[in-house]
Write a protein that holds these residues in place. Sequence first.
Motif, PDB file in Angstrom:
ATOM      1  N   ALA A   1      76.725  52.398  -6.439  1.00  0.00           N
ATOM      2  CA  ALA A   1      75.892  51.214  -6.652  1.00  0.00           C
ATOM      3  C   ALA A   1      75.229  50.825  -5.341  1.00  0.00           C
ATOM      4  N   THR A   2      73.971  50.423  -5.423  1.00  0.00           N
ATOM      5  CA  THR A   2      73.265  50.000  -4.205  1.00  0.00           C
ATOM      6  C   THR A   2      72.947  48.511  -4.239  1.00  0.00           C
ATOM      7  N   GLY A   3      73.041  47.915  -5.419  1.00  0.00           N
ATOM      8  CA  GLY A   3      72.730  46.492  -5.495  1.00  0.00           C
ATOM      9  C   GLY A   3      72.551  46.059  -6.925  1.00  0.00           C
ATOM     10  N   VAL A   4      71.897  44.914  -7.084  1.00  0.00           N
ATOM     11  CA  VAL A   4      71.666  44.399  -8.437  1.00  0.00           C
ATOM     12  C   VAL A   4      70.220  43.975  -8.587  1.00  0.00           C
ATOM     13  N   LYS A   5      69.790  43.942  -9.855  1.00  0.00           N
ATOM     14  CA  LYS A   5      68.449  43.421 -10.170  1.00  0.00           C
ATOM     15  C   LYS A   5      68.634  42.165 -11.009  1.00  0.00           C
ATOM     16  N   THR A   6      67.819  41.149 -10.727  1.00  0.00           N
ATOM     17  CA  THR A   6      67.967  39.890 -11.470  1.00  0.00           C
ATOM     18  C   THR A   6      66.833  39.728 -12.485  1.00  0.00           C
ATOM     19  N   ARG A   7      66.988  38.707 -13.318  1.00  0.00           N
ATOM     20  CA  ARG A   7      65.962  38.430 -14.336  1.00  0.00           C
ATOM     21  C   ARG A   7      64.606  38.192 -13.694  1.00  0.00           C
TER      22      ARG A   7
ATOM     23  N   GLY B   1      70.887  30.301 -11.735  1.00  0.00           N
ATOM     24  CA  GLY B   1      69.776  30.262 -12.692  1.00  0.00           C
ATOM     25  C   GLY B   1      69.145  31.641 -12.818  1.00  0.00           C
ATOM     26  N   ASP B   2      67.841  31.676 -13.045  1.00  0.00           N
ATOM     27  CA  ASP B   2      67.181  32.979 -13.196  1.00  0.00           C
ATOM     28  C   ASP B   2      67.342  33.837 -11.944  1.00  0.00           C
ATOM     29  N   ALA B   3      67.341  33.172 -10.773  1.00  0.00           N
ATOM     30  CA  ALA B   3      67.489  33.931  -9.516  1.00  0.00           C
ATOM     31  C   ALA B   3      68.867  34.579  -9.424  1.00  0.00           C
ATOM     32  N   GLY B   4      69.824  34.054 -10.198  1.00  0.00           N
ATOM     33  CA  GLY B   4      71.182  34.602 -10.133  1.00  0.00           C
ATOM     34  C   GLY B   4      71.584  35.350 -11.383  1.00  0.00           C
ATOM     35  N   ASN B   5      70.652  35.495 -12.316  1.00  0.00           N
ATOM     36  CA  ASN B   5      70.969  36.168 -13.588  1.00  0.00           C
ATOM     37  C   ASN B   5      70.833  37.684 -13.400  1.00  0.00           C
ATOM     38  N   VAL B   6      71.946  38.358 -13.299  1.00  0.00           N
ATOM     39  CA  VAL B   6      71.920  39.800 -13.020  1.00  0.00           C
ATOM     40  C   VAL B   6      71.693  40.552 -14.322  1.00  0.00           C
ATOM     41  N   VAL B   7      70.642  41.369 -14.351  1.00  0.00           N
ATOM     42  CA  VAL B   7      70.364  42.118 -15.580  1.00  0.00           C
ATOM     43  C   VAL B   7      70.793  43.572 -15.459  1.00  0.00           C
ATOM     44  N   GLU B   8      70.998  44.025 -14.227  1.00  0.00           N
ATOM     45  CA  GLU B   8      71.291  45.448 -14.076  1.00  0.00           C
ATOM     46  C   GLU B   8      71.964  45.709 -12.734  1.00  0.00           C
ATOM     47  N   ILE B   9      72.884  46.662 -12.741  1.00  0.00           N
ATOM     48  CA  ILE B   9      73.405  47.151 -11.457  1.00  0.00           C
ATOM     49  C   ILE B   9      72.580  48.387 -11.097  1.00  0.00           C
ATOM     50  N   LEU B  10      72.155  48.474  -9.859  1.00  0.00           N
ATOM     51  CA  LEU B  10      71.319  49.613  -9.439  1.00  0.00           C
ATOM     52  C   LEU B  10      72.202  50.675  -8.789  1.00  0.00           C
ATOM     53  N   TYR B  11      71.924  51.922  -9.084  1.00  0.00           N
ATOM     54  CA  TYR B  11      72.739  53.022  -8.556  1.00  0.00           C
ATOM     55  C   TYR B  11      71.865  54.029  -7.848  1.00  0.00           C
ATOM     56  N   GLN B  12      72.533  54.749  -6.958  1.00  0.00           N
ATOM     57  CA  GLN B  12      71.871  55.840  -6.250  1.00  0.00           C
ATOM     58  C   GLN B  12      72.672  57.080  -6.629  1.00  0.00           C
ATOM     59  N   ALA B  13      71.992  58.117  -7.103  1.00  0.00           N
ATOM     60  CA  ALA B  13      72.740  59.307  -7.524  1.00  0.00           C
ATOM     61  C   ALA B  13      73.371  59.966  -6.315  1.00  0.00           C
ATOM     62  N   SER B  14      74.511  60.601  -6.521  1.00  0.00           N
ATOM     63  CA  SER B  14      75.154  61.309  -5.423  1.00  0.00           C
ATOM     64  C   SER B  14      74.309  62.504  -5.031  1.00  0.00           C
TER      65      SER B  14
ATOM     66  N   ASN C   1      63.431  39.918 -11.548  1.00  0.00           N
ATOM     67  CA  ASN C   1      62.998  41.239 -11.105  1.00  0.00           C
ATOM     68  C   ASN C   1      63.126  41.443  -9.600  1.00  0.00           C
ATOM     69  N   THR C   2      63.960  40.656  -8.953  1.00  0.00           N
ATOM     70  CA  THR C   2      64.196  40.896  -7.537  1.00  0.00           C
ATOM     71  C   THR C   2      65.449  41.752  -7.396  1.00  0.00           C
ATOM     72  N   THR C   3      65.485  42.520  -6.341  1.00  0.00           N
ATOM     73  CA  THR C   3      66.668  43.350  -6.110  1.00  0.00           C
ATOM     74  C   THR C   3      67.393  42.835  -4.875  1.00  0.00           C
ATOM     75  N   HIS C   4      68.706  42.958  -4.919  1.00  0.00           N
ATOM     76  CA  HIS C   4      69.551  42.536  -3.800  1.00  0.00           C
ATOM     77  C   HIS C   4      70.512  43.675  -3.548  1.00  0.00           C
ATOM     78  N   ASN C   5      70.636  44.058  -2.308  1.00  0.00           N
ATOM     79  CA  ASN C   5      71.444  45.232  -1.996  1.00  0.00           C
ATOM     80  C   ASN C   5      72.826  44.856  -1.500  1.00  0.00           C
ATOM     81  N   ALA C   6      73.752  45.753  -1.744  1.00  0.00           N
ATOM     82  CA  ALA C   6      75.127  45.479  -1.310  1.00  0.00           C
ATOM     83  C   ALA C   6      75.908  46.785  -1.259  1.00  0.00           C
TER      84      ALA C   6
END
Length: 869
Positions: free
Chosen positions: A631-637, A607-620, A639-644
């Motif tokens: 990539a450091t993780g994802v952001k969901t609808r 659902g909304d908790a699993g709706n990924v709106v963006e992949i988050l990146y860290q510049a080299s 607005n929570t971030t999950h790292n990976a």
Amino acid sequence: MGNLLVLGDSEIHNIITNLSKAEIYTFRDVLARCLRDYSVGAEREYQPAPGVINRPEGQRCLFRPFTSSEGIGTKIIVQPPPTSKAGTALRGMVAMCDSDGVPSGILNAEEITTYRTSLIALIPYLWRRHTAKIVVFGAGKQALWHLRLALALRGDEIESIVVINRTASRAEELVVKLRGENDAKWKSAATMQHIDPSRPDFQEYLKSHLSAADAVFCTVASREPLFPASYIITEGRERQPYISAIGSWQPDMIELDPELLHQTVKRISPGSKAGSLLVDDRKYVLEHSGEAAQSKIGAEYLVEIGEMEKLEHDEGDNGPLHDWMKDGLLIYKSVGVGMTDLAASNAILDIARERGPSKASPIIGTSPEDNRPPTPPSYLTTPNDVLGRPDSLIVVWSRLKDENDNHFMKHSLRSEISGAHRNLAMSPVSKSDPIIIVGAGAFGLSTALHLAQAGYHDITVFDKGAGVPSDFSAANDVNKILRVEYDDDFYTNLSVEALKAWKTPLFAPHYHQTGFLHCTSGEAPKKAIDTLNSFRASAERHPDVRKCVVPLDNRDDIVRAAWQFQDGPLPGWKGYFNRYDGYAHSTNALKAVNEVCVASGVRFYLGDAGNVVEILYQASTKQSDAQSRKATGVKTRRNTTHNAALIIVAAGAAASSILPSLGTQVVAKSWSVAHIQLTDSEASALRGLPVTYARDLGFLFEPEHGTNLLKLCPMGGGFINTDPKTGVSHPPDTLGESQFMPAGDERRLRKLLAHTLPSLADRPFINKALCWFADTADSDYIVDYVPDTSNSVVLLSGDSGHGFKMFPIVGSWVKALLEAEDGEQEISRWRWKDPKMSRAGNWGEAVSWRVGSSEEFRDIRPAQSKAKL
Ligand SMILES: Cc1cc2nc3c(=O)[nH]c(=O)nc-3n(C[C@H](O)[C@H](O)[C@H](O)COP(=O)(O)OP(=O)(O)OC[C@H]3O[C@@H](n4cnc5c(N)ncnc54)[C@H](O)[C@@H]3O)c2cc1C
């Protein structure tokens, strides 16, 4: 104790399914200690009386408070009113605080209750010498957990498991599920089967199994005994069984024959003048169990499991007592001890805290106020932390804003250490690194399954749909064709491999080998006829498939292969029949794999908790690598971030919305589907119908079992939804916009019916929809790292409308990529590619098996829905 944790059922399920054998034993010890404290310690007198309130609306509410030196809590169980839309299953929660009254946890009670009941029933089972043959009554969660735990703890000693349930199909489902989990986790060689109570020789069968069983687990809320005493107490019986009965918990319920209880207490067993029955709570069993009420066995014959545990604990392994515990006829009746809920809940909260948010998430909140300073998690405070730099860790801790940061730090620090030893660009993840899969469709679920089976154990799947399968998944469907023939032997060989995998226990229940009747009508264009011939040639080239191919040169041949078309004129129809092929029930297959993934510890956010709106990146940070980001993780609808450490994008037609660099190499395209509602007798007349495919018109399937829905798909170039600014096609924003069938498609389907099943030609179509998939120019899949992401993002897409048949094996391709020594996709056709299209999305001509050109969605959508937007 620290923060208040809120754990839902799926988080608790994730925790308990993920416990190692040693951890299960530790959990067992916690429960055993609790039972000892209750039975032979002083704890019984500190347990408040439970209360039951029956509300005028029909709810039955049980409040069961408990206390211990470690915590205080209450369990609330509600039986919903008979009119409840949520069903009448019992539901509830456990609310906990520590011994100082500081709130420590709110937990969904369902899984905890099942788990602690099953694990306690397995305490005596673990005393036993033999466990080769197990018989289980019931096919619900309790039965499942008894067997899961038995397999996890003694799987290598078990030879056979037999499941008996009033509804045989549920027993079969349990067996299939258990086999799948066993293949993935415990790898016991035990045979697993169910016995259908409606078979004429059922009683004989039952007797033969019970008279040889080492363990019998009864988990049924029954109103009569499940089997007569004489099936257990038999002449010349070689080994006595352990029998547990946990399913009946009211005076009018009973699972065990009173005669069996009488016979048992007549036998000499230690701890009493005569024989004994094992119970969890003597008083409650006498007051609440039908077994005690009907057998009239008195308190003097009942021994509490906590008392036996104390003896076992204090006296070790000797004497006649142990002979009885190990080899005697041992019967255990349970009605539940409230305090064990407290012990189990505390144990789960401890594990959740220990594992941190990634394993116990979502941690919904940390209020009401907890006035204590936060306790750093153990991985930051352990003196021998992997980094061995506690001072720098303290600095890190003071900068952490929330648990997500905290988890990210933990992961980043670990990467820092391990990064020194391995080249991240080549092998991006270790088996303990967090992996995120975006999309729980056919490709994403298969990947989760294969990676979990390979030992990757920190996997989280995100899907924007509310459940699995998601309403957005192209595989959320009643059936998909499993055909092996392609005009390209590469895919023919892969499909043969996939079909073999469809015949393994996890997938086989969803595979229907009806055969594939592949034809062209008399009006088919040359391209359609050429494609059919090249498919047939590829089938005939394959040594296994060749034997299954039969030519269909005229109407008689076709009716011989599919008698269901006896009334169809089939004008000019020709082609071939391939017995090797069939179809799969895709929704059910997705659900089955989802369940095995959950059981294997894969986490799901939906659902909304699993709706990924963006992949988050860290510049080299490296000068030499200025273009490369990670990539450091994802952001969901939400607005929570999950790292990976690694993100695998398996979002089907929607992939480009989170990976804009995909551009036009993957095109969101749709085909339409429609259904006809048949009556029972109409559906019966079409049972066993082969998948029937007229290359120029469309295809239809055997009606769905249970619903009698006949699914039809027209043939055509499909529909795309191109954004005029970017030239990229995306699925429409809402599902509602796709709920129709274009007029041209409907005409083709009516013609298909008039040729094959003329009595249905004018029937109304229902559940019409456009179904979106991810198309590539050459119809090849893409399984590769996304460029310029330092191998931290994998794209798994481009199913091109023919990917479902690969469901059982797709994930193995991702595993191969992750473990490739040179970090490269070995199969060049599956690499990230440059767009090759001539006109946006119109690739009909480039691929032999497509007939017709694509049309734009805006040109075909109904006027009404255009006007709304
Ligand atoms: C009409 C039709 C008929 C077909 N028939 C066949 C057939 O007969 N045989 C066959 O082999 N194949 C067939 N296919 C193809 C098959 O359905 C696909 O190959 C398969 O479903 C592809 O799997 P996937 O995981 O890539 O995509 P999907 O199954 O579509 O899954 C993608 C998932 O990603 C999720 N998602 C999307 N965006 C996000 C986001 N931002 N955040 C989180 N989650 C997200 C979606 O909810 C969805 O669950 C057919 C396809 C269609 C459309």
